[in-house]
Design a protein around this motif. Structure first.
Motif, PDB file in Angstrom:
ATOM      1  N   GLU A  32      25.564  12.304  17.307  1.00 45.95           N
ATOM      2  CA  GLU A  32      25.388  12.765  15.937  1.00 45.95           C
ATOM      3  C   GLU A  32      24.002  13.371  15.779  1.00 45.95           C
ATOM      4  OE1 GLU A  32      26.981  10.806  11.902  1.00 45.95           O
ATOM      5  OE2 GLU A  32      25.304   9.703  12.793  1.00 45.95           O
ATOM      6  N   VAL A  33      23.935  14.501  15.078  1.00 43.34           N
ATOM      7  CA  VAL A  33      22.668  15.188  14.812  1.00 43.34           C
ATOM      8  C   VAL A  33      22.301  14.950  13.353  1.00 43.34           C
ATOM      9  CG1 VAL A  33      21.428  17.380  14.863  1.00 43.34           C
ATOM     10  CG2 VAL A  33      23.290  16.955  16.496  1.00 43.34           C
ATOM     11  N   GLN A  37      18.387  11.705   4.298  1.00 42.38           N
ATOM     12  CA  GLN A  37      19.065  11.897   5.582  1.00 42.38           C
ATOM     13  C   GLN A  37      20.284  12.803   5.428  1.00 42.38           C
ATOM     14  OE1 GLN A  37      21.367   8.728   8.005  1.00 42.38           O
ATOM     15  NE2 GLN A  37      19.260   8.608   8.747  1.00 42.38           N
ATOM     16  N   GLN A  38      20.437  13.737   6.357  1.00 43.61           N
ATOM     17  CA  GLN A  38      21.539  14.691   6.316  1.00 43.61           C
ATOM     18  C   GLN A  38      22.158  14.815   7.706  1.00 43.61           C
ATOM     19  OE1 GLN A  38      20.372  18.760   5.533  1.00 43.61           O
ATOM     20  NE2 GLN A  38      22.401  19.308   4.759  1.00 43.61           N
ATOM     21  N   VAL A  39      23.462  14.624   7.796  1.00 42.68           N
ATOM     22  CA  VAL A  39      24.166  14.787   9.063  1.00 42.68           C
ATOM     23  C   VAL A  39      24.455  16.270   9.257  1.00 42.68           C
ATOM     24  CG1 VAL A  39      26.228  14.243  10.394  1.00 42.68           C
ATOM     25  CG2 VAL A  39      25.206  12.501   8.928  1.00 42.68           C
ATOM     26  N   LEU A  40      23.908  16.853  10.323  1.00 41.24           N
ATOM     27  CA  LEU A  40      24.074  18.276  10.568  1.00 41.24           C
ATOM     28  C   LEU A  40      25.306  18.585  11.402  1.00 41.24           C
ATOM     29  CD1 LEU A  40      20.407  19.371  11.393  1.00 41.24           C
ATOM     30  CD2 LEU A  40      21.582  19.379   9.183  1.00 41.24           C
ATOM     31  N   ALA A  41      25.616  17.729  12.364  1.00 39.33           N
ATOM     32  CA  ALA A  41      26.740  18.014  13.252  1.00 39.33           C
ATOM     33  C   ALA A  41      27.084  16.786  14.074  1.00 39.33           C
ATOM     34  CB  ALA A  41      26.394  19.177  14.191  1.00 39.33           C
ATOM     35  N   GLU A  42      28.321  16.776  14.574  1.00 39.52           N
ATOM     36  CA  GLU A  42      28.724  15.804  15.595  1.00 39.52           C
ATOM     37  C   GLU A  42      28.995  16.596  16.861  1.00 39.52           C
ATOM     38  OE1 GLU A  42      32.477  12.887  16.480  1.00 39.52           O
ATOM     39  OE2 GLU A  42      31.442  12.596  14.563  1.00 39.52           O
ATOM     40  N   VAL A  74      18.961  12.923  17.434  1.00 32.00           N
ATOM     41  CA  VAL A  74      20.281  12.870  18.058  1.00 32.00           C
ATOM     42  C   VAL A  74      20.522  11.459  18.582  1.00 32.00           C
ATOM     43  CG1 VAL A  74      21.780  13.753  19.893  1.00 32.00           C
ATOM     44  CG2 VAL A  74      20.224  15.304  18.684  1.00 32.00           C
ATOM     45  N   THR A  75      21.621  10.857  18.112  1.00 31.23           N
ATOM     46  CA  THR A  75      21.953   9.481  18.481  1.00 31.23           C
ATOM     47  C   THR A  75      23.375   9.424  19.029  1.00 31.23           C
ATOM     48  OG1 THR A  75      20.516   8.628  16.731  1.00 31.23           O
ATOM     49  CG2 THR A  75      22.178   7.118  17.613  1.00 31.23           C
ATOM     50  N   LEU A  76      23.568   8.635  20.087  1.00 32.40           N
ATOM     51  CA  LEU A  76      24.889   8.458  20.684  1.00 32.40           C
ATOM     52  C   LEU A  76      25.745   7.571  19.778  1.00 32.40           C
ATOM     53  CD1 LEU A  76      25.830   9.543  23.567  1.00 32.40           C
ATOM     54  CD2 LEU A  76      23.365   9.649  23.106  1.00 32.40           C
ATOM     55  N   LEU A  77      26.912   8.062  19.398  1.00 30.67           N
ATOM     56  CA  LEU A  77      27.829   7.282  18.570  1.00 30.67           C
ATOM     57  C   LEU A  77      28.660   6.321  19.408  1.00 30.67           C
ATOM     58  CD1 LEU A  77      29.093  10.092  16.176  1.00 30.67           C
ATOM     59  CD2 LEU A  77      27.461   8.268  15.656  1.00 30.67           C
ATOM     60  N   GLU A  78      28.751   6.605  20.694  1.00 33.34           N
ATOM     61  CA  GLU A  78      29.467   5.747  21.620  1.00 33.34           C
ATOM     62  C   GLU A  78      28.830   5.899  22.996  1.00 33.34           C
ATOM     63  OE1 GLU A  78      33.340   7.428  21.045  1.00 33.34           O
ATOM     64  OE2 GLU A  78      33.155   8.754  22.773  1.00 33.34           O
ATOM     65  N   GLU A  79      29.168   5.025  23.882  1.00 29.13           N
ATOM     66  CA  GLU A  79      28.634   5.095  25.247  1.00 29.13           C
ATOM     67  C   GLU A  79      28.916   6.468  25.842  1.00 29.13           C
ATOM     68  OE1 GLU A  79      30.344   3.210  29.251  1.00 29.13           O
ATOM     69  OE2 GLU A  79      29.450   1.704  27.921  1.00 29.13           O
ATOM     70  N   ARG A 123      22.878  26.053  11.703  1.00 27.98           N
ATOM     71  CA  ARG A 123      24.034  25.396  12.319  1.00 27.98           C
ATOM     72  C   ARG A 123      25.107  25.095  11.261  1.00 27.98           C
ATOM     73  NH1 ARG A 123      24.264  22.869  17.266  1.00 27.98           N
ATOM     74  NH2 ARG A 123      21.996  22.827  17.426  1.00 27.98           N
ATOM     75  N   LEU A 124      24.676  24.755  10.057  1.00 30.68           N
ATOM     76  CA  LEU A 124      25.613  24.451   8.984  1.00 30.68           C
ATOM     77  C   LEU A 124      26.225  25.712   8.372  1.00 30.68           C
ATOM     78  CD1 LEU A 124      23.734  21.647   7.007  1.00 30.68           C
ATOM     79  CD2 LEU A 124      25.819  21.376   8.359  1.00 30.68           C
ATOM     80  N   LYS A 125      25.433  26.774   8.263  1.00 29.58           N
ATOM     81  CA  LYS A 125      25.861  27.956   7.521  1.00 29.58           C
ATOM     82  C   LYS A 125      26.470  29.052   8.388  1.00 29.58           C
ATOM     83  CE  LYS A 125      22.896  27.660   3.455  1.00 29.58           C
ATOM     84  NZ  LYS A 125      22.047  28.445   2.543  1.00 29.58           N
TER      85      LYS A 125
END
Length: 369
Positions: free
Chosen positions: A190-191, A199-204, A226-231, A295-297
């Motif tokens: 997750e970005v 906090q704003q989520v930009l992308a997965e 950027v954080t890992l949502l799963e292994e 990235r969003l637009k």
């Protein structure tokens, strides 16, 4: 509606038979038989369409402009090839009996074939070494690799460092300096920009995604976390390897004169600076999409149009071009940015002030104020 055909049912058709399993999956929605009733016209001589047709069942009557006719029967050697495949149709085609056809978007097919033929030797070589070829195919489906020579990809693969990470691992942190970029080999990430209520989520990110490159291109701290949502597993590419192997072939530059010629042919300026910078002065009818929101637009842009990105130093616009290449857009960066332009040229280019222009759904351009 008929069920999609599977690859085994289409292995006899040329050049469909060279596509990979991954590419078949991309085409899946198009692999549905289309009926054509006896006597029904498919297309006329000289007509131009964006579809490639194959005969699956039945019989067709093909007629040239001078009246010569031939019959095409499903299952024959001739039916294994596209129907009248030239850009302008060389035949009028009509169903002699009830028939079934496959219609595939020609541009998509050309893209998949070009990619497959360019990389097939590399994929074969890696397959013989028992490498994860399916993951590589997913990586190379990223549109930016359409501009990267296979030799660069081969060198890049040799230099990637594989890192296994647990779920919840923060790989990049907003505000930190960046010395590398990453590719996601497995898992989800997750970005996020900002903290707390801001906090704003930009992308997965999906498998094959490239991330962390913006800090390298702009020579600035990381602009998101950027954080890992799963292994998962990531592949690390060092700064210098990124610049020499990926940036050089992907980020194309143009001079102001070259930009003028592209504008005359229908291209459009894309200003990626901050709102305050844009309002102070921007190019005539230039769209405004700050880099941090691009990235969003970007989905609002027109894929059929070419965009000319600019900023002060050229670094933010280089980041924009790299990102747009990943998303399948055609874009160029104004070489070295606005700062190197003589005052007269700069003032002539940044001739408008105020809130300017925004992109709306479908690529429409609207005055924002």
């Amino acid at each position: 509606m008929n069920a999609p055909l599977n690859p085994e049912q289409l292995r006899s058709f040329t050049p469909l038979n060279v596509l990979s399993e991954q590419q078949w999956r991309e085409l899946r929605r198009q692999l549905v038989p289309q009926p054509l009733l006896a006597g029904q016209l498919l297309f006329r001589h000289g007509e131009q369409t964006g579809l490639t047709y194959y005969l699956l069942a039945g019989e067709l009557l093909l007629q040239t402009a001078d009246g010569q006719q031939q019959r095409l029967l499903a299952g024959s050697a001739a039916s294994c090839h596209p129907l009248s495949p030239s850009l302008l149709r060389l035949h009028e085609v009509r169903a002699a009996t009830d028939a079934s056809l496959l219609a595939v978007d020609t541009a998509t097919l050309d893209r998949l074939l070009t990619w497959r033929l360019a990389y097939q030797d590399l994929l074969l070589e890696l397959g013989q070494k028992h490498a994860d070829v399916e993951w590589l195919e997913r990586l190379l489906q990223n549109p930016l690799f359409a501009k990267v020579p296979p030799s660069n990809v081969s060198s890049m693969l040799e230099r990637l460092q594989r890192i296994e990470l647990a779920a919840g691992t923060t790989l990049l942190r907003e505000g930190e300096s960046g010395a590398c970029c990453y590719f996601l080999e497995s898992g989800r990430a997750e970005v996020i920009r900002g903290a707390g209520s801001e906090q704003q989520v930009l992308a997965e990110l999906e498998v094959g995604a490239c991330f962390g490159e913006e800090a390298l291109l702009a020579d600035r701290p990381r602009n998101a976390t950027v954080t890992l949502l799963e292994e998962g597993v990531v592949l690390r590419l060092a700064r210098q390897d990124f610049f020499s192997l990926l940036k050089a072939p992907v980020v194309a530059e143009v001079s102001l004169g070259e930009a003028a010629r592209l504008l005359a042919a229908g291209s459009q300026w894309l200003d990626v600076r901050l709102q305050e910078e844009y309002e102070r002065g921007h190019a005539s009818e230039s769209l405004h999409m700050p880099l941090q929101l691009l990235r969003l637009k970007a989905r609002l842009l027109d894929r059929a149009r070419t965009y000319l990105c600019y900023c002060d130093s050229g670094k933010r616009s280089a980041s924009a071009v790299f990102l747009l290449a990943q998303l399948g857009y055609t874009a160029y960066v104004l070489r070295d940015g606005l700062d190197v332009l003589p005052a007269v040229q700069r003032d002539a280019l940044l001739c408008e002030s105020g809130s300017g222009y925004l992109a709306r759904s479908g690529g429409r351009t609207e005055r924002s104020g």
